[in-house]
Design a protein around this motif. Structure first.
Motif, PDB file in Angstrom:
ATOM      1  N   ALA A 144      37.238  40.467  63.727  1.00  0.00           N
ATOM      2  CA  ALA A 144      36.777  38.789  63.258  1.00  0.00           C
ATOM      3  C   ALA A 144      35.823  38.803  62.234  1.00  0.00           C
ATOM      4  O   ALA A 144      35.942  37.950  61.194  1.00  0.00           O
ATOM      5  N   TRP A 145      34.733  39.938  62.106  1.00  0.00           N
ATOM      6  CA  TRP A 145      33.948  39.964  60.915  1.00  0.00           C
ATOM      7  C   TRP A 145      34.758  40.337  59.641  1.00  0.00           C
ATOM      8  O   TRP A 145      34.516  39.626  58.500  1.00  0.00           O
ATOM      9  N   LEU A 146      35.757  41.097  59.672  1.00  0.00           N
ATOM     10  CA  LEU A 146      36.626  41.395  58.508  1.00  0.00           C
ATOM     11  C   LEU A 146      37.372  40.362  58.248  1.00  0.00           C
ATOM     12  O   LEU A 146      37.513  40.224  56.794  1.00  0.00           O
ATOM     13  N   ALA A 147      37.941  39.591  59.014  1.00  0.00           N
ATOM     14  CA  ALA A 147      38.692  38.338  58.649  1.00  0.00           C
ATOM     15  C   ALA A 147      37.954  37.346  57.978  1.00  0.00           C
ATOM     16  O   ALA A 147      38.256  36.716  57.074  1.00  0.00           O
ATOM     17  N   LEU A 148      36.542  37.184  58.662  1.00  0.00           N
ATOM     18  CA  LEU A 148      35.650  36.492  57.894  1.00  0.00           C
ATOM     19  C   LEU A 148      35.315  36.620  56.456  1.00  0.00           C
ATOM     20  O   LEU A 148      35.410  35.830  55.725  1.00  0.00           O
ATOM     21  N   ALA A 149      35.018  37.808  56.573  1.00  0.00           N
ATOM     22  CA  ALA A 149      34.732  38.314  55.390  1.00  0.00           C
ATOM     23  C   ALA A 149      35.855  38.344  53.969  1.00  0.00           C
ATOM     24  O   ALA A 149      35.377  37.809  52.994  1.00  0.00           O
ATOM     25  N   HIS A 150      37.010  38.554  54.508  1.00  0.00           N
ATOM     26  CA  HIS A 150      38.128  38.119  53.424  1.00  0.00           C
ATOM     27  C   HIS A 150      38.368  36.941  53.113  1.00  0.00           C
ATOM     28  O   HIS A 150      38.465  36.481  52.011  1.00  0.00           O
ATOM     29  N   ALA A 151      38.309  35.766  54.339  1.00  0.00           N
ATOM     30  CA  ALA A 151      38.360  34.342  53.930  1.00  0.00           C
ATOM     31  C   ALA A 151      36.958  33.820  52.818  1.00  0.00           C
ATOM     32  O   ALA A 151      37.379  33.103  52.237  1.00  0.00           O
ATOM     33  N   MET A 152      36.062  34.327  53.335  1.00  0.00           N
ATOM     34  CA  MET A 152      34.854  34.130  52.435  1.00  0.00           C
ATOM     35  C   MET A 152      35.071  34.395  51.018  1.00  0.00           C
ATOM     36  O   MET A 152      34.886  33.679  49.933  1.00  0.00           O
ATOM     37  N   ARG A 153      35.528  35.685  50.952  1.00  0.00           N
ATOM     38  CA  ARG A 153      35.632  36.231  49.463  1.00  0.00           C
ATOM     39  C   ARG A 153      36.877  35.173  48.787  1.00  0.00           C
ATOM     40  O   ARG A 153      36.749  34.828  47.461  1.00  0.00           O
ATOM     41  N   GLU A 154      38.082  34.962  49.386  1.00  0.00           N
ATOM     42  CA  GLU A 154      39.223  34.198  49.210  1.00  0.00           C
ATOM     43  C   GLU A 154      38.669  32.843  48.659  1.00  0.00           C
ATOM     44  O   GLU A 154      39.178  31.952  47.701  1.00  0.00           O
ATOM     45  N   ALA A 155      37.698  32.214  49.367  1.00  0.00           N
ATOM     46  CA  ALA A 155      37.242  31.104  49.441  1.00  0.00           C
ATOM     47  C   ALA A 155      36.143  30.861  48.347  1.00  0.00           C
ATOM     48  O   ALA A 155      35.721  29.847  48.163  1.00  0.00           O
ATOM     49  N   GLY A 156      35.940  31.780  47.541  1.00  0.00           N
ATOM     50  CA  GLY A 156      34.935  32.000  46.406  1.00  0.00           C
ATOM     51  C   GLY A 156      33.432  32.080  46.968  1.00  0.00           C
ATOM     52  O   GLY A 156      32.467  31.817  46.259  1.00  0.00           O
ATOM     53  N   GLU A 157      33.149  32.432  48.082  1.00  0.00           N
ATOM     54  CA  GLU A 157      31.899  33.010  48.692  1.00  0.00           C
ATOM     55  C   GLU A 157      31.694  34.648  48.957  1.00  0.00           C
ATOM     56  O   GLU A 157      31.136  34.885  49.901  1.00  0.00           O
ATOM     57  N   PRO A 158      31.785  35.194  47.916  1.00  0.00           N
ATOM     58  CA  PRO A 158      31.777  36.804  47.919  1.00  0.00           C
ATOM     59  C   PRO A 158      30.468  37.369  48.233  1.00  0.00           C
ATOM     60  O   PRO A 158      30.366  38.445  48.953  1.00  0.00           O
ATOM     61  N   GLU A 159      29.754  36.425  47.793  1.00  0.00           N
ATOM     62  CA  GLU A 159      28.217  37.039  48.116  1.00  0.00           C
ATOM     63  C   GLU A 159      27.802  36.943  49.562  1.00  0.00           C
ATOM     64  O   GLU A 159      26.988  37.640  50.058  1.00  0.00           O
ATOM     65  N   ALA A 160      28.057  35.865  50.095  1.00  0.00           N
ATOM     66  CA  ALA A 160      28.031  35.708  51.606  1.00  0.00           C
ATOM     67  C   ALA A 160      28.588  36.898  52.466  1.00  0.00           C
ATOM     68  O   ALA A 160      28.061  37.182  53.529  1.00  0.00           O
TER      69      ALA A 160
END
Length: 160
Positions: A144-160
């Motif tokens: 779940a953490w990896l999927a969230l990190a990937h989605a955040m990066r793709e959504a333009g939130e890589p720093e989060a």
């Protein structure tokens, strides 16, 4: 075949399935289906087994029949949605997972699967809410953490 007998065979089959005896489990699931062709539990479980074996066409057929027999079963919808996603049928997978979550909104696995399907469809912003909820419900689940990190990066939130 009496319901108690069917339940006993399904329990034995599920035990074999869990232990990795896929052939033995499949034989027992089919035994139930020979006696009760539309048994939704046997259809669902055999569909999961066929997905595990990599026969997505068979898994989709069985899962679809299970969902048709019990269209409001969250577990059947979630399993079918995961199989649809694995088969690359993402819009259908999203609909099935959303239907599952309407009945069982706090299922972290279905939330994660939904988020991953939305991410794969390029709907990165929409993927964030179910993935955040999945992490909240199951903080020990690295998927779940990896999927969230990937989605955040793709959504333009890589720093989060």
């Amino acid at each position: 075949m009496a319901q108690a007998a069917v339940d006993g065979i399904l329990r034995e089959a599920a035990g074999r399935h869990a232990r990795g005896d896929l052939d033995g489990a499949a034989r027992l699931y089919r035994k139930v289906l020979a006696q009760r062709p539309g048994d939704p539990n046997a259809l669902n479980l055999l569909g999961l087994l066929e997905r595990q074996r990599g026969d997505l066409a068979r898994a989709l057929d069985l899962g679809g029949k299970a969902v048709s027999a019990r269209p409001h079963s969250a577990i059947f919808l979630a399993n079918y949605g995961a199989t649809l996603a694995e088969a690359g049928r993402l819009p259908e997978a999203v609909r099935a997972m959303q239907a599952a979550l309407a009945h069982r909104p706090d299922d972290p696995v279905t939330l994660r699967n939904l988020g991953q399907a939305l991410t794969a469809l390029g709907q990165h912003g929409a993927a964030l809410a179910p993935l955040r909820r999945a992490v909240e419900l199951a903080p020990e689940a690295p998927e779940a953490w990896l999927a969230l990190a990937h989605a955040m990066r793709e959504a333009g939130e890589p720093e989060a």
